[in-house]
Design an enzyme around this catalytic site. Sequence first.
Site, short mmCIF file in Angstrom:
data_model
loop_
_atom_site.label_atom_id
_atom_site.label_comp_id
_atom_site.label_asym_id
_atom_site.label_seq_id
_atom_site.Cartn_x
_atom_site.Cartn_y
_atom_site.Cartn_z
N SER A 192 0.84 -1.21 0.00
CA SER A 192 0.00 0.00 0.00
C SER A 192 0.87 1.26 0.00
O SER A 192 1.67 1.44 -0.90
CB SER A 192 -0.95 -0.07 1.21
OG SER A 192 -1.89 0.96 1.15
N ASP A 257 -10.18 -4.30 -4.74
CA ASP A 257 -9.57 -3.36 -3.79
C ASP A 257 -10.43 -2.10 -3.69
O ASP A 257 -10.68 -1.43 -4.68
CB ASP A 257 -8.15 -3.01 -4.26
CG ASP A 257 -7.32 -2.31 -3.21
OD1 ASP A 257 -7.86 -1.41 -2.52
OD2 ASP A 257 -6.13 -2.63 -3.07
N HIS A 286 -8.33 -4.65 -0.19
CA HIS A 286 -7.07 -3.98 0.09
C HIS A 286 -6.29 -4.65 1.22
O HIS A 286 -5.07 -4.61 1.25
CB HIS A 286 -7.33 -2.51 0.45
CG HIS A 286 -6.10 -1.67 0.46
ND1 HIS A 286 -5.31 -1.47 -0.67
CD2 HIS A 286 -5.47 -0.99 1.46
CE1 HIS A 286 -4.28 -0.70 -0.37
NE2 HIS A 286 -4.35 -0.39 0.93
#
Length: 312
Positions: A192, A257, A286
Amino acid sequence: AMNGLSISELCCLFCCPPCPSRIAAKLAFLPPQPTYVFVPDSEAGGASVGGGGSVRGAGGITGTTARWKLQLTERAEFQYSQRELDNVEVFVTRSSRGNRIGCMYVRCSPGARFTVLFSHGNAVDLGQMSSFYFGLGTRINCNIFSYDYSGYGVSTGKPSEKNLYSDIDAAWHALRTRYGVSPENIILYGQSIGTVPTVDLASRYECAAAVLHSPLTSGMRVAFPDTKNTYCFDAFPNIEKVSKITSPVLIIHGTEDEVIDFSHGLALFERCPKAVEPLWVEGAGHNDIELYSQYLERLRRFVTQELVNRRN
């Protein structure tokens, strides 16, 4: 103006997060309440390094080094034993921007060829990640080295894009000098927001490989999905740096996501000349890719076969 916002408002959005927009809030840094402290590893006393708050339920669980040991709070949700924690070394290094950076070396796999330099996601710190590091390192036969960004855990300063780049530089330097790990044995892994320092470092240094887990193309493109160009004030411009990476790159993204759309992973894959076969996890969001069996399978194949058989 884009989406009805002026240039100055856009600048404000990236320079002064968090901002009211729910979408742009995805880009704000969210350090958690620290889940650990570093305590001096001798009876000589001395102040501990770390966030405020009591260290409840740590039960004397510590990982040792010459100077510091890791003490976790209940919030760290550590799932391993004292024996595992004895294989954790913690220390503090300093970044070029003057911040103190907490570092953690997890010796999962004595004699492992590769060490993973792991840059974690937004709302976690080293204490919360420690269990995951043990599980990952043991399963892919790598040692794991990680660090907390400025303003996270025991690291001082405030989180910012510039600090991210100097934070990972300090971690890379510590891994190279303190443990003598050479670049061809370092796998850079970003998750991320952690893909931002990872891509930056990988675009400047040759290493064994880079893994980009739920990566973003740029800040503007997360907040405003229709963005086609990179603006001078854009934050986190992974899309402009990924083509400069000279090491093999494995991109992993969930197709569902909800924070960083799957299209970001696809766009980076297309722009990256050194990309290997990516892992698109059907149905994953995610924060749950690690729960799918393909995740470990793909990483294991990458580390134990593709990297080992690579001709230099």
